[in-house]
Design a protein around this motif. Structure first.
Motif, PDB file in Angstrom:
ATOM      1  N   THR A 132       1.815   5.878   0.185  1.00  0.00           N
ATOM      2  CA  THR A 132       1.151   5.642   1.429  1.00  0.00           C
ATOM      3  C   THR A 132      -0.209   5.217   0.962  1.00  0.00           C
ATOM      4  O   THR A 132      -1.182   4.802   1.848  1.00  0.00           O
ATOM      5  N   THR A 133      -0.458   4.614  -0.393  1.00  0.00           N
ATOM      6  CA  THR A 133      -1.777   4.263  -0.658  1.00  0.00           C
ATOM      7  C   THR A 133      -2.418   3.084   0.324  1.00  0.00           C
ATOM      8  O   THR A 133      -1.699   2.016   0.342  1.00  0.00           O
ATOM      9  N   GLY A 134      -3.716   3.245   0.630  1.00  0.00           N
ATOM     10  CA  GLY A 134      -4.133   1.999   1.322  1.00  0.00           C
ATOM     11  C   GLY A 134      -3.774   2.021   2.589  1.00  0.00           C
ATOM     12  O   GLY A 134      -4.508   1.337   3.323  1.00  0.00           O
ATOM     13  N   LEU A 135      -2.962   2.775   3.157  1.00  0.00           N
ATOM     14  CA  LEU A 135      -2.592   2.849   4.600  1.00  0.00           C
ATOM     15  C   LEU A 135      -3.265   3.806   5.505  1.00  0.00           C
ATOM     16  O   LEU A 135      -3.676   4.830   5.013  1.00  0.00           O
ATOM     17  N   GLN A 136      -3.553   3.440   6.584  1.00  0.00           N
ATOM     18  CA  GLN A 136      -4.280   4.396   7.890  1.00  0.00           C
ATOM     19  C   GLN A 136      -2.862   5.285   8.192  1.00  0.00           C
ATOM     20  O   GLN A 136      -2.554   4.936   9.389  1.00  0.00           O
ATOM     21  N   ILE A 137      -2.826   6.208   7.473  1.00  0.00           N
ATOM     22  CA  ILE A 137      -1.721   7.252   7.976  1.00  0.00           C
ATOM     23  C   ILE A 137      -2.133   8.143   9.147  1.00  0.00           C
ATOM     24  O   ILE A 137      -3.033   8.593   9.326  1.00  0.00           O
ATOM     25  N   ILE A 138      -0.981   7.692  10.095  1.00  0.00           N
ATOM     26  CA  ILE A 138      -0.978   8.531  11.134  1.00  0.00           C
ATOM     27  C   ILE A 138      -0.342   9.996  11.086  1.00  0.00           C
ATOM     28  O   ILE A 138      -0.684  11.181  11.367  1.00  0.00           O
ATOM     29  N   SER A 139       0.983   9.812  10.560  1.00  0.00           N
ATOM     30  CA  SER A 139       1.683  11.111  10.440  1.00  0.00           C
ATOM     31  C   SER A 139       2.229  10.828   8.806  1.00  0.00           C
ATOM     32  O   SER A 139       2.893   9.625   8.473  1.00  0.00           O
TER      33      SER A 139
END
Length: 258
Positions: free
Chosen positions: A141-148
């Protein structure tokens, strides 16, 4: 007359004159009957044991044809496409075991079993490490704007979701990734390589079922599973190929699943 002949004659005459008491005769006869009854019972017990052993050998054989198929397991179901009809069909041996592998970066996509009806194809796959164990269900998930992150108590239970800049709503991060514009790592093609129009479902996990279903039209006589993958979990690579789908049991499976 020789001495031995005289002895035989004397004994014969003695036996002829001898009278056995009725109660002794009855006991002897009863013992004789009981002896034969026991002998027959032993034979019957042996036959029962032999039959039981044969049953013990035969019964698991039928059970094995059901339990050995991945499609017989509850976790194989996806959107109701692997239901009781399919389970009944595979219990009659109407799936086809396969052993096709596509490997890159030390990761193997192992296709193990195919089930085909007139309008449906199910493919069981495993994504394996070099030792044959399943790869972990994990994501980069590197660099992603994680919601969940899709984890519960530290364990992955669903795919992560993230927010893309300038896009409303959210996106789901796939475990099996592809560079195709339609984002479909698996598809069915015909003899000339043309994509067959089907609905597609899969669980996007290290092991599961890929399901293809037409809108009612029968599948062509020659079909292939086209694989086009460039990412598995955190690993990037190239897993591409075509796998011929055996339809030899499709008619029987269709009838059995009804």
């Amino acid at each position: 007359m020789s001495i031995s002949d005289e002895i035989k004659q004397s004994l014969t005459e003695q036996f002829d004159k001898t009278q056995v008491p009725e109660d002794v005769d009855r006991r002897v006869r009863q013992s004789f009957v009981q002896f034969h009854e026991k002998k027959e019972n032993k034979k019957m017990k042996k036959n029962i044991i032999a039959f039981s052993i044969a049953a013990a050998v035969l019964i698991p054989t039928g059970a094995y044809s059901l339990s050995s198929s991945y499609f017989a397991k509850d976790q194989a179901d996806i959107n109701g496409l692997v239901g009781s009809g399919v389970q009944h069909a595979v219990s009659e041996g109407l799936s086809v075991p396969i052993d096709r592998k596509i490997t890159d970066q030390g990761i193997t996509i192992h296709f193990k079993e195919v089930y085909v009806e007139d309008t449906k194809v199910l493919v069981h796959y495993r994504i394996e490490k070099p030792d044959g164990a399943l790869v972990p269900w994990e994501f980069d998930t590197t660099g992603l704007q994680i919601i969940s992150d899709g984890k519960k108590d530290g364990k992955q239970v669903e795919n992560p979701t993230y927010q893309e800049p300038g896009v409303e709503g959210f996106s789901q991060l796939s475990f099996i990734g592809t560079g195709r514009k339609d984002h479909l790592p698996f598809r069915l093609t015909d003899a000339v390589g043309k994509e067959i129009e089907t609905g597609i479902a899969d669980k996007d996990q290290p092991e599961g079922v890929i399901a293809f279903v037409t809108s009612g039209a029968s599948l062509p006589q020659t079909i292939k599973l086209n694989v086009d993958i460039d990412r598995i979990g955190k690993a990037k690579g190239s897993w591409k190929g075509d796998i011929a789908i055996d339809q030899s049991k499709a008619k029987q499976a269709t009838d059995a699943a009804r």
